[in-house]
Design an enzyme around this catalytic site. Structure first.
Site, PDB file in Angstrom:
ATOM      1  CG  LEU A  22      49.018  38.674  38.617  1.00 29.92           C
ATOM      2  CD1 LEU A  22      49.577  39.078  37.254  1.00 29.92           C
ATOM      3  CD2 LEU A  22      49.165  39.801  39.628  1.00 29.92           C
ATOM      4  CG  HIS A 165      45.356  37.452  27.986  1.00 28.55           C
ATOM      5  ND1 HIS A 165      45.498  36.525  28.989  1.00 28.55           N
ATOM      6  CD2 HIS A 165      46.478  38.202  28.011  1.00 28.55           C
ATOM      7  CE1 HIS A 165      46.662  36.702  29.606  1.00 28.55           C
ATOM      8  NE2 HIS A 165      47.275  37.716  29.028  1.00 28.55           N
ATOM      9  CB  ILE A 246      43.858  33.307  39.450  1.00 31.89           C
ATOM     10  CG1 ILE A 246      44.012  31.819  39.154  1.00 31.89           C
ATOM     11  CG2 ILE A 246      43.948  33.579  40.935  1.00 31.89           C
ATOM     12  CD1 ILE A 246      45.390  31.283  39.545  1.00 31.89           C
ATOM     13  CB  CYS A 252      45.778  30.273  30.143  1.00 25.35           C
ATOM     14  SG  CYS A 252      44.562  29.511  31.215  1.00 25.35           S
TER      15      CYS A 252
HETATM   16  C1  CIR Z   1      47.142  36.509  34.908  1.00 26.79           C
HETATM   17  O1  CIR Z   1      46.461  37.464  35.279  1.00 26.79           O
HETATM   18  O2  CIR Z   1      48.161  36.665  34.224  1.00 26.79           O
HETATM   19  C2  CIR Z   1      46.745  35.114  35.334  1.00 26.79           C
HETATM   20  N1  CIR Z   1      46.136  35.163  36.610  1.00 26.79           N
HETATM   21  C3  CIR Z   1      45.804  34.502  34.326  1.00 26.79           C
HETATM   22  C4  CIR Z   1      46.462  34.283  32.987  1.00 26.79           C
HETATM   23  C5  CIR Z   1      45.560  33.625  32.002  1.00 26.79           C
HETATM   24  N2  CIR Z   1      46.262  33.461  30.769  1.00 26.79           N
HETATM   25  C6  CIR Z   1      45.684  33.201  29.622  1.00 26.79           C
HETATM   26  O3  CIR Z   1      44.466  33.107  29.543  1.00 26.79           O
HETATM   27  N3  CIR Z   1      46.456  33.057  28.561  1.00 26.79           N
END
Ligand code: CIR
Length: 259
Positions: A22, A165, A246, A252
């Site tokens: 995503l 986030h 992304i 993360c």
């Molecule tokens: C998303 O949109 O969920 C992923 N492409 C990126 C998630 C990043 N997560 C985070 O920073 N905790």
């Protein structure tokens, strides 16, 4: 013991499908080999800082599954299995359940609403939960109740509009200090903390990661690196250009706790 004295971490190998992860703005798909190299570099740094890292296998069905932080909250002795707000990511939590059961004496489950770990900033006194497009008001309230069951105080704050986030815009540098963007600081969510603000144009640096005596910082943010070095932090720049395509940074890619 400080919040950043982590001894254990869980990561997941990026799937080949990570190129379909995503993203809010499409700046082109990340290159799989480069994501893999960045992930390996990340794991190497965690290990060099004394963290024992468990690596889970890639999940091709879930392009964003490398971002394990969004599936759970972990603390010494207890974990909370979350429910991601992104529909394509919801199944990632079930994939994490057995690993949590194996590693934690107590595992609670979020049953109401949605919440992603990227919206949760754990500090010594308070666990801040950012309501966002991914973490619903119901999910945030349910999380406050679950945190109370394990003796932690949850406080709901607002993630700035348009920001993925809460932790896209902040990170804990030490028990009293938060690195934060100006747009998040404007809402004064972190009463009682010293704030270090990311310079204008370097908002992407705010998702840093303090581990032991080091602050991992995404490469390409020289003014933030300088600011942190001047404040006495031991800054370790890490390549994140591919995963940044992304919408990801440093926190993360792992679940971290102290045993
Ligand atoms: C998303 O949109 O969920 C992923 N492409 C990126 C998630 C990043 N997560 C985070 O920073 N905790």
């Amino acid at each position: 013991m400080s919040c950043h004295a982590f001894s254990r971490a869980i990561v997941r190998t990026p799937s080949r499908s990570v190129i379909d992860g995503l993203r809010a703005v499409d700046v082109g798909a990340p290159n799989y080999d480069d994501v893999l190299a960045e992930h390996r570099g990340y794991v190497r740094v965690l290990e060099s800082l004394g963290v024992n890292v468990e690596t889970l296998p890639a999940l091709e069905a879930f392009p964003d599954s490398v971002f394990v932080e969004d599936t759970a909250l972990v603390f010494t002795g207890a974990a909370i299995l979350l429910c991601p707000g992104a529909a394509t990511r919801r199944g990632e939590a079930a994939e994490m359940a057995a690993t949590l059961d194996r590693n934690f004496e107590r595992v609670l489950r979020l049953e109401d609403g949605t919440a992603e770990g990227g919206d949760v900033l754990t500090t010594p006194r308070t666990v801040f939960i950012g309501a966002s497009a991914r973490t619903s008001a119901i999910g945030a309230a349910a999380l406050v109740s679950l945190l109370a069951q394990i003796g932690k105080q949850g406080v709901v704050v607002n993630t700035p509009p348009g920001v993925l986030h809460l932790k896209s815009d902040c990170s804990l540098l030490d028990d009293e200090t938060i690195l934060c963007t100006s747009r998040l600081a404007a809402a004064e969510p972190f009463t009682g903390f010293r704030l270090i603000l990311t310079p204008e144009g370097e908002e992407g640096a705010a998702n840093a990661l303090r581990i032991g005596d080091s602050v991992l910082l995404s490469e390409g943010y020289p003014r933030t690196a300088e600011l942190l070095a001047q404040a006495g932090y031991n800054v370790k720049p890490l390549a994140t250009a591919e995963i940044a395509k992304i919408d990801a940074g440093l926190s993360c890619m792992s679940l971290r706790w102290r045993t």
